[in-house]
Design an enzyme around this catalytic site. Sequence first.
Site, short mmCIF file in Angstrom:
data_model
loop_
_atom_site.label_atom_id
_atom_site.label_comp_id
_atom_site.label_asym_id
_atom_site.label_seq_id
_atom_site.Cartn_x
_atom_site.Cartn_y
_atom_site.Cartn_z
N ASN A 1 0.86 -1.18 0.00
CA ASN A 1 0.00 0.00 0.00
C ASN A 1 0.90 1.23 0.00
O ASN A 1 1.48 1.57 1.03
CB ASN A 1 -0.90 -0.03 1.25
N TRP A 2 0.99 1.87 -1.16
CA TRP A 2 1.90 3.02 -1.29
C TRP A 2 1.34 4.29 -0.65
O TRP A 2 2.06 5.28 -0.53
CB TRP A 2 2.20 3.27 -2.76
N LYS A 3 0.07 4.28 -0.30
CA LYS A 3 -0.58 5.47 0.26
C LYS A 3 -0.32 6.68 -0.66
O LYS A 3 -0.20 6.49 -1.87
CB LYS A 3 -0.10 5.71 1.70
N HIS B 1 -9.77 0.89 4.57
CA HIS B 1 -8.49 1.08 5.29
C HIS B 1 -8.74 2.01 6.48
O HIS B 1 -9.55 2.95 6.38
CB HIS B 1 -7.43 1.67 4.35
N GLU C 1 -7.19 4.44 7.62
CA GLU C 1 -7.00 5.87 7.35
C GLU C 1 -8.24 6.45 6.67
O GLU C 1 -8.61 7.61 6.90
CB GLU C 1 -5.72 6.08 6.52
N GLU D 1 -5.83 -5.31 10.33
CA GLU D 1 -4.82 -4.27 10.58
C GLU D 1 -5.16 -3.54 11.87
O GLU D 1 -5.97 -2.59 11.86
CB GLU D 1 -4.81 -3.27 9.42
N GLY E 1 1.98 1.95 10.87
CA GLY E 1 2.93 3.04 10.78
C GLY E 1 3.61 3.39 12.10
O GLY E 1 4.25 4.43 12.22
N SER F 1 2.95 -2.50 10.45
CA SER F 1 4.39 -2.57 10.77
C SER F 1 5.02 -3.91 10.43
O SER F 1 5.89 -4.40 11.15
CB SER F 1 4.63 -2.19 12.24
N GLY G 1 2.61 -1.32 4.36
CA GLY G 1 2.66 0.11 4.09
C GLY G 1 4.09 0.57 3.87
O GLY G 1 4.65 0.42 2.79
N GLY G 2 4.70 1.10 4.92
CA GLY G 2 6.03 1.70 4.81
C GLY G 2 7.05 0.83 4.10
O GLY G 2 7.78 1.31 3.22
P1 PGA Z 1 2.53 0.02 7.76
O1 PGA Z 1 1.10 0.29 7.09
O2 PGA Z 1 3.07 -1.26 7.17
O3 PGA Z 1 3.36 1.21 7.40
O4 PGA Z 1 2.31 -0.11 9.23
C1 PGA Z 1 0.19 -0.74 6.86
C2 PGA Z 1 -1.06 -0.20 6.19
O5 PGA Z 1 -1.43 0.95 6.43
O6 PGA Z 1 -1.70 -0.90 5.38
#
Ligand code: PGA
Length: 240
Positions: free
Chosen positions: A9-11, A92, A94, A161, A167, A199, A220-221
């Site tokens: 997930n590149w956000k 998600h 967010e 999640e 994050g 994470s 994510g990251g």
């Molecule tokens: P993260 O994000 O791996 O940076 O914790 C996961 C996500 O938001 O899907």
Amino acid sequence: MRARLVAGNWKMHGSLAANQALLDAIAAGVDAVECAICMPFPYLAQGRERLRGTQIALAAQTLSEHASGAFTGEVSGAMLAEFGCRYVLVGHSERRQLYGESDQQVAAKFAAARAAGLSPILCVGETLAERDAGRTEAVVARQLEAVLDRSGFEDAVLAYEPVWAIGTGRNASPQQAQAVHAFLRARVGTEARILYGGSVKPANAPELFAQPDVDGGLIGGASRVAQDFIAICAAAKRKG
Ligand code: PGA
């Protein structure tokens, strides 16, 4: 046997040049595991072009619950399908927290994805306050039931999640993840893939993916660092 899936997930990160370098590295480095990259909307054409003929699926990060109409700024499932998306994230945390998406709206987006022929990746997860209050199962059950009340699950994907793990560098322990995955498994059945997200890094991926009900990850990251994403994909491949 459920096929493992690792989704990046590149956000809201990237540029044409940075994406090209990252996609080149990932396409060269990922071997024999199903993976997907959730790109920002403007870059889907770039992703479709670069990923054509590779084993890496193109995916988006959200979609409109509507099929078409006067919804300025929104993007429909049919548009995503036309640009070659196979998967789309739905719900998600967010989106739920920053953009106020309700369980009902998430359920409508899930149905819209299915109607467009996309496989939704439905994200569920509790906040730290909810976990501390012993409400983890109630929260993820509520989020999932809103969707199941309206749609079948079929080839959709579920992603657990925990919000406190996204994050933060603080992943759920393999045991914590497995406990929630087993709870969710009882609702979506043995065929459905359940990813863990929050994470995930190369160092913790093998132990997380070794849990019986963890079928891969939503990253994510670490999905923005080619060598990390490739290592996480390799950890998914090693399992089973
Ligand atoms: P993260 O994000 O791996 O940076 O914790 C996961 C996500 O938001 O899907």
